[in-house]
Design an enzyme around this catalytic site. Structure first.
Site, PDB file in Angstrom:
ATOM      1  N   LYS A 269       2.936  -0.672   5.037  1.00  0.00           N
ATOM      2  CA  LYS A 269       1.694  -1.109   4.399  1.00  0.00           C
ATOM      3  C   LYS A 269       2.005  -2.266   3.449  1.00  0.00           C
ATOM      4  CE  LYS A 269      -0.515   3.474   4.434  1.00  0.00           C
ATOM      5  NZ  LYS A 269      -1.693   3.198   5.262  1.00  0.00           N
ATOM      6  N   ARG A 344      -1.790  11.859  12.696  1.00  0.00           N
ATOM      7  CA  ARG A 344      -2.222  12.509  13.944  1.00  0.00           C
ATOM      8  C   ARG A 344      -1.040  13.080  14.718  1.00  0.00           C
ATOM      9  NH1 ARG A 344      -4.872   6.977  15.807  1.00  0.00           N
ATOM     10  NH2 ARG A 344      -5.181   7.063  13.558  1.00  0.00           N
TER      11      ARG A 344
END
Length: 510
Positions: A269, A344
């Site tokens: 990020k 996920r």
């Protein structure tokens, strides 16, 4: 674990023997004000035009000589909901605390006789507790007694004290786990907090932290954790929580995303977007919070099984990277599209374990809870996104959660899985079975919070348990990326404890 206790009274007259030191009068001040307070409010309005328009403390001949007026604004419009009550209660609570009040009496009036306001007094209590909550780090540094000076709240209404406090106990656990900084709540310490929170309760806590066992049984989770293994205090774990009801008729099975810090991994990020990523464990926190409420309520017919994947998505030489193909617990081969879509992967292994054992429990319903996608926050704003599979649609699970959220002040919105979502994560070659994600931000990807639910169904093996199967399993993916913190501020916003109240209202409160 201190928070304001609650005392319930059936009328204002019944509180006369209580030693309250202020009265909070909360409601729509355009409606009829209770007789016991109308003169005080009228006199105060003559002195200050703000009275009844914003939260204020005014002198009055009531407990402690202090009356805090807390207007909700108009409640009748279709677009308003019970959160107006929670917000007004929170504003009053902050004034009370600043004024040195320790035991306020809360009176709610002028609420429409509609289903959406049916739990207004309960929501007011939780609104007070939300406003007064202080972070775990602050309490540990300063001492709870220094920060949490409001110790008891009286409420006039037909309420169940045990229920109010059980929900707040769960919300406290959820806020602590979600909001605490990444070293204080690194995986081993997250697990330790859970063990302490459930000590002397009927909830069994099992911590799986053996690296070899995790590598064998949770391979997708361990791919995310790979770069963290060089730092012992960052080692991953799975926290399993089990509550067995005495006469179980229904079993709620939860997978919770507990990314204690999300650097993005190899797809790091940038541009300041890493700040606040210690809150990426909000899904696991919310699940643990709901189980805490279960532990306090001890339902007779509802059992709960939860697995929390507690992992740090670190950057390092051994970090997993895009293009890798990893076989999950379900046997499904997953091609990694972006390492910043790590949650996920963790959920897929947890769900696969729950799927495999679901037939051992009566009437199983499966849920994944996660701060999963920026798209959910963009599409739904401050609301939790619910995405049901086919069997869950048949049982109207999302509709029931939606209804509970409206009444209990923990609102949701429903999305649907579509064929485009399954097409999006399809295998492009015979080398793999599904793609974890695209390589762009979810917030700028069409159906960016819906297609991950399709991936979860495939990667966990739940796609083999749809309405067209011999063993349908209802499953709802719950994305709290938009609802998990106040104001959408992931670095500084106070955790909301979503979706504890929604699930508690749906499954535990009669």
């Amino acid at each position: 674990m201190a928070f304001p206790t609650v005392s319930v009274f059936d009328s204002y007259a019944a509180t006369a023997s209580g030693d309250f030191d202020a009265v909070i009068l909360l409601g729509d001040f355009e409606s009829e004000i209770p007789d016991d307070f109308s003169d005080y409010v009228a006199q105060a309005q003559q002195m200050d035009a703000r009275v009844g328009k914003q939260a204020l403390l005014v002198p009055a001949d009531v407990a402690g000589g202090r009356l805090i007026v807390a207007p909700t604004g108009p409640l009748a419009p279709d677009y308003n909901d019970v959160r107006c009550v929670a917000e007004a209660a929170g504003a009053a609570a902050r004034i009370a605390q600043q004024a040195g009040v320790s035991k306020p009496l809360l009176i709610v009036f002028g609420v429409p006789h509609e289903a959406r306001y049916g739990q207004a007094e309960a929501v007011a209590y939780w609104g007070v507790c939300q406003a007064l909550y202080e972070p775990l780090e602050a309490r540990e540094h300063h001492g709870e007694e220094q920060l949490e000076t409001v110790t008891e709240i009286g409420i006039v209404g037909a309420l169940d004290e045990q229920w109010l406090q059980a929900v707040e106990a769960g919300k406290r656990v959820a806020r602590d786990l979600a909001g605490t900084e990444p070293e204080r709540m690194a995986p081993p310490r997250f697990a330790e907090y859970c063990q302490q929170a459930f000590a002397h309760t009927p909830v069994r806590v099992t911590v799986i932290d053996d690296v070899q066992q995790l590598q064998h049984e949770y391979p997708l989770l361990m791919a995310v954790a790979r770069a963290s293994l060089g730092v012992e205090r960052h080692h991953p774990c799975v926290v399993r929580l089990e509550y067995k009801a005495p006469a179980a008729e229904q079993t709620l099975m939860f997978a919770g995303k507990g990314i204690v810090y999300d650097t993005g991994g190899a797809d790091v990020k940038t541009g300041g977007h890493m700040a606040g990523m210690s809150r990426d464990k909000g899904g696991a926190a919310g699940v643990a919070g709901f189980v805490k409420t279960v532990a306090e309520m001890r339902p007779e017919t509802v059992s709960v099984v939860a697995e929390l994947g507690v992992v740090r998505n670190s950057i390092g030489a051994d970090a997993f990277v895009a293009d890798e193909i990893i076989t999950g617990h379900s046997g499904v081969r997953v091609r990694i599209g972006n390492t910043d879509a790590e949650g996920r992967l963790v959920l897929a292994d947890l769900l696969s374990h729950l799927r495999a054992e679901a037939h051992d429990y009566p009437n199983p319903q499966l849920f994944s809870v996660a701060t999963l996608t920026g798209h959910a926050a963009l599409a739904k704003g401050p609301y939790t996104a619910l995405i049901p599979n086919g069997p869950a649609r048949v049982e109207e699970l999302s509709e029931k959660l939606w209804e509970a959220g409206e009444v209990y002040g923990d609102p949701t919105e429903i999305s649907w899985s579509r064929r485009e979502d399954y097409h999006f994560v399809r295998a492009r070659t015979k080398a793999d079975d599904t793609l974890s994600s695209n390589n762009g931000p979810s917030a700028t990807t069409a159906r960016g919070h819906q297609f991950p639910a399709a991936f979860l169904a495939i990667a966990s093996g739940l796609d083999k348990h749809g309405n067209d199967s011999q063993q349908p399993l209802p499953y709802v993916h719950v994305d709290i990326a938009g609802s998990g913190v106040e104001g959408g501020d992931w670095q500084h916003g106070k955790p909301t404890a979503a979706p504890v109240t929604c699930f508690a209202g749906c499954y535990l409160h009669q």
